[in-house]
Design an enzyme around this catalytic site. Structure first.
Site, short mmCIF file in Angstrom:
data_model
loop_
_atom_site.label_atom_id
_atom_site.label_comp_id
_atom_site.label_asym_id
_atom_site.label_seq_id
_atom_site.Cartn_x
_atom_site.Cartn_y
_atom_site.Cartn_z
N ALA A 64 35.29 95.63 10.43
CA ALA A 64 33.98 94.99 10.64
C ALA A 64 34.03 93.54 10.18
O ALA A 64 33.49 92.64 10.84
CB ALA A 64 32.88 95.76 9.92
N ASP A 65 34.68 93.30 9.06
CA ASP A 65 34.85 91.93 8.57
C ASP A 65 35.72 91.11 9.52
O ASP A 65 35.39 89.98 9.87
CB ASP A 65 35.50 91.94 7.19
CG ASP A 65 34.51 92.16 6.06
OD1 ASP A 65 33.31 91.89 6.26
OD2 ASP A 65 34.92 92.59 4.98
N ILE A 66 36.85 91.67 9.91
CA ILE A 66 37.79 90.94 10.77
C ILE A 66 37.14 90.61 12.11
O ILE A 66 37.22 89.47 12.60
CB ILE A 66 39.06 91.77 11.01
CG1 ILE A 66 39.83 91.97 9.70
CG2 ILE A 66 39.95 91.11 12.06
CD1 ILE A 66 40.40 90.71 9.10
N GLY A 121 34.68 87.87 11.74
CA GLY A 121 35.37 86.59 11.65
C GLY A 121 35.80 86.07 13.01
O GLY A 121 35.69 84.88 13.31
#
Length: 396
Positions: free
Chosen positions: A180-182, A185
């Protein structure tokens, strides 16, 4: 050496941990001048997220967390206390020179310092201000803290990841990388590129509002379509595929492998290699539709067959007949794969203090403006004077 695609673009990166820094690293890989603003004394939270720790030239563990090095190459670091009036004034001066600002403070968190979008866009109308939060700038959850693990759960990903409840080890699982973070980004970088194009036409910057939950929902892809369009709520299936058979892991004589058979021709070729040509003509297995319907019969038969050869033997035999398959690699094995090496996915960066560091490279292959690896992940605040000179024309 050719200039990077984003050469000349100045990025002020006020973000920490992973989603925002991943965006900044990607822009830096493409040639942007990325300045990472960090808290004096401690810096980005991930500098202390160890073990594991980076090994120095002698193979000894340092106090540098490996996590930080995954998302902060091609950046210069300056330490600024934004809680102080002096620090706020300095960030405003840098923002006045910036093309892009990335931040992942809680909603409204930077307004108390005069560093919110409204304040900085008044100083620099061309500024592209990218905010990354767990739930976005609006809505009933906007003030909540959002973390990748939580977002994978709330966004539905864990409901389709892991073994079925009726199987050993069944139950929801998070993905082994903070996807989810990647993905946030990556979407942030796409938003920045779109905003730069818009600014080229209009001369004006804008505010980019990214929420991890929004991104996770968008990236449910076919699983979302199954629920919204077909009325089928996807369930966990382990490594199996809802619509394709055989498309999962299988045991071998010395481990496991993946079969990713996507059409009937591939299945027929697998059957030939396996010495089971009759399966391709069996009405239960001849077409993918029937293989899905008779999954519970076919999969045990396949497992009884795949255990008769080693993974390497299967891969060699099946690849020779264009049947998609492969090993389940450990991370260290990934970076020993000839294809990974040939594609430059393991790159060495020279760190002034730690020496050569091997990291995962960028997948972007641009023919005219290739990715460049200019800076290893920086020590805290090491570029302060240099940044002030380059951006503001002064020393100290």
């Amino acid at each position: 050496m050719n200039a990077g695609a984003l050469s000349g673009v100045k990025v002020l990166d006020l973000s920490r941990v992973l989603a925002g820094p991943w965006c900044g690293q990607l822009l830096g890989d493409l040639g942007a001048d990325v300045v990472k603003v960090e808290r004096p004394g401690s810096g980005d939270d991930t500098r202390g997220w160890g073990p594991p720790w980076v090994l120095d030239r002698s193979g000894e563990a340092t106090d540098d967390a490996a996590y930080f090095f995954s998302a902060n190459r091609n950046k210069r670091s300056i330490a600024i206390d934004i809680a102080s009036a002096e620090g706020q004034a300095l960030v405003r001066r840098l923002a006045a020179e910036a093309d892009v600002l990335i931040e992942n403070y809680k909603v409204g968190g930077l307004a108390q310092y005069g560093l919110d979008h409204a304040s900085l866009s008044a100083l620099n109308p061309r500024l592209i201000y990218c905010s990354v939060t767990g739930f976005g700038q609006t809505g009933p959850y906007a003030q909540r803290a959002g973390y990748d693990f939580l977002i994978q759960a709330m966004g539905g990903l864990m409901s389709v990841t892991g073994e079925r409840d009726d199987q050993p080890g069944g139950g929801p699982q998070k993905v082994g990388v903070a996807v989810a973070d990647i993905l946030t980004g990556l979407y942030a970088a796409i938003g920045v590129l779109a905003a730069l194009q818009h600014r080229a036409r209009t001369g004006l910057g804008q505010h980019i509002d990214l929420g991890l939950l929004d991104v996770q929902v968008a990236c449910l892809a076919n699983q979302a379509a199954n629920a919204l369009l077909a009325g089928v709520v996807p369930q966990r299936m382990g490594n199996a595929h809802l619509s394709i058979v055989p498309y999962q892991d299988f045991p071998t004589a010395d481990g496991d492998m993946i079969l990713a058979i996507g059409n009937d021709g591939q299945f027929a070729r697998f059957c030939d290699v396996a010495g089971r040509a009759e399966w391709a003509h069996d009405p239960r297995f001849a077409t993918n539709t029937e293989r899905v319907r008779h999954r519970q019969t076919l999969i045990p038969l396949l497992r009884q067959t795949t255990v008769l050869r080693t993974t390497a033997e299967w891969v060699q035999a099946l690849e020779a007949h264009a049947v998609p398959c492969g090993p389940i690699n450990r991370i260290d094995q990934v970076f020993a794969e000839p294809q990974v090496l040939a594609r430059g996915m393991a790159v060495t960066l020279q760190h002034p203090r730690l020496g050569p560091l091997q990291v995962a490279g960028s997948p972007l292959k641009l023919s005219a403006s290739p990715v460049q690896y200019r800076h290893a992940p920086p020590d805290l605040g090491v570029h302060g004077d240099e940044v002030l000179r380059d951006w503001l024309g002064r020393n100290g």
